[in-house]
Design a protein around this motif. Structure first.
Motif, PDB file in Angstrom:
ATOM      1  N   VAL A  50      26.280  35.813  48.481  1.00 57.67           N
ATOM      2  CA  VAL A  50      26.546  36.714  49.611  1.00 57.67           C
ATOM      3  C   VAL A  50      25.487  37.806  49.651  1.00 57.67           C
ATOM      4  N   THR A  51      25.168  38.367  48.481  1.00 59.42           N
ATOM      5  CA  THR A  51      24.155  39.413  48.402  1.00 59.42           C
ATOM      6  C   THR A  51      22.833  38.897  48.957  1.00 59.42           C
ATOM      7  N   CYS A  52      22.466  37.679  48.586  1.00 60.57           N
ATOM      8  CA  CYS A  52      21.204  37.104  49.040  1.00 60.57           C
ATOM      9  C   CYS A  52      21.210  36.897  50.545  1.00 60.57           C
ATOM     10  N   ALA A  53      22.322  36.433  51.068  1.00 60.13           N
ATOM     11  CA  ALA A  53      22.396  36.190  52.506  1.00 60.13           C
ATOM     12  C   ALA A  53      22.112  37.479  53.257  1.00 60.13           C
ATOM     13  N   ALA A  54      22.692  38.569  52.789  1.00 56.21           N
ATOM     14  CA  ALA A  54      22.459  39.865  53.424  1.00 56.21           C
ATOM     15  C   ALA A  54      21.015  40.289  53.222  1.00 56.21           C
ATOM     16  N   GLU A  56      20.754  26.468  44.519  1.00 55.26           N
ATOM     17  CA  GLU A  56      20.495  25.133  43.999  1.00 55.26           C
ATOM     18  C   GLU A  56      21.440  24.168  44.689  1.00 55.26           C
ATOM     19  N   CYS A  57      20.892  23.131  45.290  1.00 51.27           N
ATOM     20  CA  CYS A  57      21.747  22.076  45.802  1.00 51.27           C
ATOM     21  C   CYS A  57      22.229  21.282  44.606  1.00 51.27           C
ATOM     22  N   GLN A 110      24.964  28.838  52.356  1.00 51.77           N
ATOM     23  CA  GLN A 110      24.660  28.712  53.779  1.00 51.77           C
ATOM     24  C   GLN A 110      23.319  29.343  54.137  1.00 51.77           C
ATOM     25  N   ALA A 111      22.981  30.423  53.466  1.00 53.98           N
ATOM     26  CA  ALA A 111      21.730  31.125  53.779  1.00 53.98           C
ATOM     27  C   ALA A 111      20.526  30.213  53.556  1.00 53.98           C
ATOM     28  N   TYR A 112      20.711  29.170  52.741  1.00 53.73           N
ATOM     29  CA  TYR A 112      19.614  28.241  52.458  1.00 53.73           C
ATOM     30  C   TYR A 112      19.802  26.924  53.203  1.00 53.73           C
ATOM     31  N   GLY A 113      20.700  26.916  54.150  1.00 53.11           N
ATOM     32  CA  GLY A 113      20.872  25.745  54.986  1.00 53.11           C
ATOM     33  C   GLY A 113      21.807  24.692  54.429  1.00 53.11           C
ATOM     34  N   PRO A 132      22.698  14.266  48.905  1.00 49.90           N
ATOM     35  CA  PRO A 132      21.942  14.979  47.856  1.00 49.90           C
ATOM     36  C   PRO A 132      21.104  16.149  48.377  1.00 49.90           C
ATOM     37  N   ASP A 133      20.906  16.240  49.697  1.00 50.94           N
ATOM     38  CA  ASP A 133      20.195  17.392  50.243  1.00 50.94           C
ATOM     39  C   ASP A 133      21.162  18.484  50.699  1.00 50.94           C
ATOM     40  N   CYS A 134      22.449  18.349  50.303  1.00 52.05           N
ATOM     41  CA  CYS A 134      23.483  19.329  50.643  1.00 52.05           C
ATOM     42  C   CYS A 134      23.726  19.444  52.147  1.00 52.05           C
TER      43      CYS A 134
END
Ligand code: CA
Ligand code: CA
Ligand code: CA
Length: 150
Positions: A10-14, A32-33, A40-43, A62-64
């Motif tokens: 969450v911190t990273c997303a912000a 890390e997938c 979510q911030a990394y797709g 495998p690509d999440c």
């Protein structure tokens, strides 16, 4: 442990919206997938850890990204799936039909965004064995609902 990862995610997303704080953010180790945290911030649309799989019917790849119509893998309930070759405008291509029930990936993970279906009479594209296909529901116009010329 899981809570710690969630807090960091969450911190990273912000943080990602403020490029200056990228270093303080320490995002890299948390993304890390395969860590069973949907970042979510990394797709990521899903993350089931070791259950991420290319197998038909697996829910998360495998690509999440969520399995489904368009991933190029023939899953149960799909008539076809040619991945990026799916088309709603080319004759005889695998159709990618929008699911009207779909809300978004995170609220309805079990409700797919698309259904994969073979080209059919009524899709508005003239396919092999179809004299016409106007895609409408009017049976007595130039092209009938059975894709026959009137
Ligand atoms: Ca993840
Ligand atoms: Ca598929
Ligand atoms: Ca058709």
């Amino acid at each position: 442990m899981l809570n710690k990862f969630l807090v960091l995610a969450v911190t990273c997303a912000a943080c990602l919206t403020l490029s200056a704080c990228e270093e303080e953010c320490d995002c890299a180790p948390t993304h890390e997938c395969g860590n069973q945290v949907v970042e979510q911030a990394y797709g990521e649309e899903c993350d089931r850890g070791s259950l991420n799989s290319l197998e038909p019917g697996a829910s998360c790849r495998p690509d999440c990204l969520l399995a489904g119509c368009g991933d190029g893998i023939l899953d149960p309930d799909e008539e076809c799936d040619d991945g990026t070759a799916n088309s709603n405008t080319l004759a005889d291509a695998c159709r990618q039909i929008v699911n009207p029930e779909f809300m978004n990936y995170f609220d309805t993970p079990d409700d797919p965004a698309f259904f994969c279906r073979q080209a059919f009479c009524g899709d508005g594209v003239v396919d092999a064995q179809e004299p016409c296909d106007d895609g409408n529901d009017i049976d007595d116009d130039a092209c009938s609902n059975a894709c026959a010329l009137n």
